[in-house]
Design an enzyme around this catalytic site. Structure first.
Site, short mmCIF file in Angstrom:
data_model
loop_
_atom_site.label_atom_id
_atom_site.label_comp_id
_atom_site.label_asym_id
_atom_site.label_seq_id
_atom_site.Cartn_x
_atom_site.Cartn_y
_atom_site.Cartn_z
N TYR A 140 25.21 59.85 33.72
CA TYR A 140 24.92 60.88 34.72
C TYR A 140 23.87 60.40 35.73
O TYR A 140 22.90 61.10 36.01
CB TYR A 140 24.42 62.16 34.02
N ASP B 94 33.27 71.58 16.12
CA ASP B 94 32.76 70.31 16.66
C ASP B 94 31.35 70.10 16.11
O ASP B 94 30.38 70.66 16.61
CB ASP B 94 32.75 70.39 18.20
N TYR C 289 29.52 72.32 24.79
CA TYR C 289 29.71 70.94 25.29
C TYR C 289 30.51 70.17 24.23
O TYR C 289 30.17 70.21 23.05
CB TYR C 289 28.37 70.24 25.52
N LYS D 230 28.44 60.65 16.22
CA LYS D 230 26.99 60.41 16.34
C LYS D 230 26.37 59.86 15.06
O LYS D 230 26.45 58.68 14.80
CB LYS D 230 26.30 61.70 16.81
#
Ligand SMILES: Cc1ncc(COP(=O)(O)O)c(C=O)c1O
Length: 442
Positions: free
Chosen positions: A34, A263, A162, A292
């Site tokens: 980003y 998720d 997200y 992760k």
């Protein structure tokens, strides 16, 4: 003519880059997450990492409050994970997974099946969290297609979510905080309910789930699945919501015959105080995404687990197979490290340790709640958040923190920490003091 990369002096194998050269080449050629390529924000050159410390090129050491974005739980340069990597390298670092299997994948799959909710017993290995989400969405859609309900191909989710940056995942991220609106013309259109309004500790009332109820009641005929982050909405605002909300979501999915995708890419492996956040609500999703911390933050790897119903539905359907197969699927090196990381976690009193972090985060961040500029302070497990009333100036706060020997990456209105579980009391105190001071300086 293109420069010959072998002859380019800047990157010849013999060249030792100075820090200035490194930063200049980085600025010239590398996209960061980003970030702009024209007005690049500062980047800090890290040369090594050990335990909870990142070492900068100028010799300074930073306490890592970010766990490399939720992934590093045992700390950097951990002897157990290093050994697992080296042992696996000596056998093979990679081999294709089509028509081949290997011990690291089998051992890891069995371990994941054993520690996740009992009904989840099929594992699909993916390369990253976003890909695990793509796989989960595809599984849900292919399931309904295979059992003759092709019209069920939409998703329902909650705002402030997200799920990743690839197209399928992006389409389920919050349309506003996800900053993906510029792609909206090309993204699949899904349904969004209001974000859960009840905080983790709130008494849940049916009114809290009214918007979700309306959406699922109205659209269930075309819904393949509900997808959400259980208990903690991470990148979409670090919001913690009541377990009873999640429990009602499960009930409503059952009532309306819609699959549930959890998720747990950020929440998995103990971060919220439970091994998986679904345990707070004692629910089992139909599909679960992990990533992760799966590899203790050593390598990119993720997994999507599903239950028998979905596996059977897909494999008895028209295709007879699940239509996905990445090149680096079940990479042996990543699997071996993930297995070592997960067994290491389970061999410790990880829950007691995360509770220790929670207690210390609560007491250490409490003074921030007194500041006029602070909207909220919240802690769950190993997650500590100061929410400001106004957006923070990330680069300048980061520089101040780095000068104090602390690594954090505030975003939006949030100054937060998700440190490795091995962080000691003294380092955690320095971290929370730095966060409160940063909040006070805003
Ligand atoms: C809940 C959740 N899902 C998916 C992802 C995407 O994972 P990755 O960045 O590994 O693609 C993230 C990353 O932050 C996440 O927090």
């Amino acid at each position: 003519m293109f420069a010959d990369p072998i002859l380019s002096p800047a990157i010849s194998p013999m060249t030792e880059l100075t820090t200035d050269q490194l930063l200049q080449l980085d600025k010239d050629h590398i996209w960061h997450p980003y970030a702009s390529m024209l007005d690049a924000p500062p980047v800090y050159p890290v040369v090594s990492a050990d335990g909870v410390r990142l070492k900068l090129a100028d010799g300074r050491e930073l306490i890592d409050g970010m766990g490399s974005w939720w992934s590093v739980i045992h700390g950097y340069n951990h002897p157990v994970l290093n050994e697992a990597a080296q042992a696996q390298l000596a056998d093979m670092s990679h081999v294709m997974f089509g028509g081949i299997t290997h011990p690291p994948a089998v051992k890891l799959a069995k371990l994941l099946v054993d520690i996740t909710p009992p009904s989840l017993n099929k594992v699909f290995f993916a390369d990253s969290g976003s890909v695990a989400v793509e796989v989960a969405i595809k599984m849900a859609i292919q399931y309904w297609y295979s059992i003759g309900q092709k019209q069920k191909h939409k998703l329902l989710t909650v705002r402030n979510g997200y799920h990743g940056d690839t197209f399928g995942a992006m389409a389920t991220c919050d349309p506003v905080t996800g900053m993906h609106h510029m792609f909206s013309d090309v993204l699949p259109q899904h349904y969004f309910a209001d974000a859960p309004a009840c905080r983790f500790e709130d008494h849940f009332e049916e009114a809290h789930i009214e918007s979700f109820k309306q959406q699922i009641a109205q659209h269930h005929g075309e819904l393949a699945a509900v997808i959400l982050e259980p208990i903690v909405q991470g990148t979409g605002g670090m919001r913690f919501y009541a377990p009873a909300y999640l429990k009602r979501v499960r009930e409503l999915c059952d009532q309306y015959d819609v699959l549930l995708i959890a998720d747990e890419i950020a929440t998995g492996f103990g971060r919220t105080g439970k091994l998986f956040a679904c345990e707070h609500a004692a629910i089992e999703p139909d599909i679960l995404c992990l990533g992760k911390a799966l590899t203790g933050g050593y390598l990119s790897m993720a997994a999507t687990l599903c239950n028998d119903k979905i596996a059977r539905g897909i494999c008895e359907g028209e295709a007879g197979v699940f239509m996905h197969g990445p090149t680096f699927m079940a990479n042996p090196l990543a699997c071996a490290i993930a297995y070592a990381s997960t067994t290491l976690l389970l061999s410790q009193d990880w829950q007691g340790n995360v509770q220790r972090m929670q207690r210390q985060l609560q007491s250490g961040l409490a003074p921030a709640a007194e500041l006029a500029t602070v909207a909220d302070v919240r802690v769950l497990g190993g997650i500590g958040v100061i929410e400001m009333k106004q957006p923070v100036a990330m680069a300048s706060i980061q520089k101040t923190l780095v000068d104090q020997g602390i690594w954090l990456r505030p975003f939006g209105r949030l100054i937060y920490t998700i440190a490795p579980y091995v962080i000691g009391d003294d380092d955690l105190t320095r971290l929370t003091q730095g966060m409160v001071a940063a909040a006070a300086s805003c």
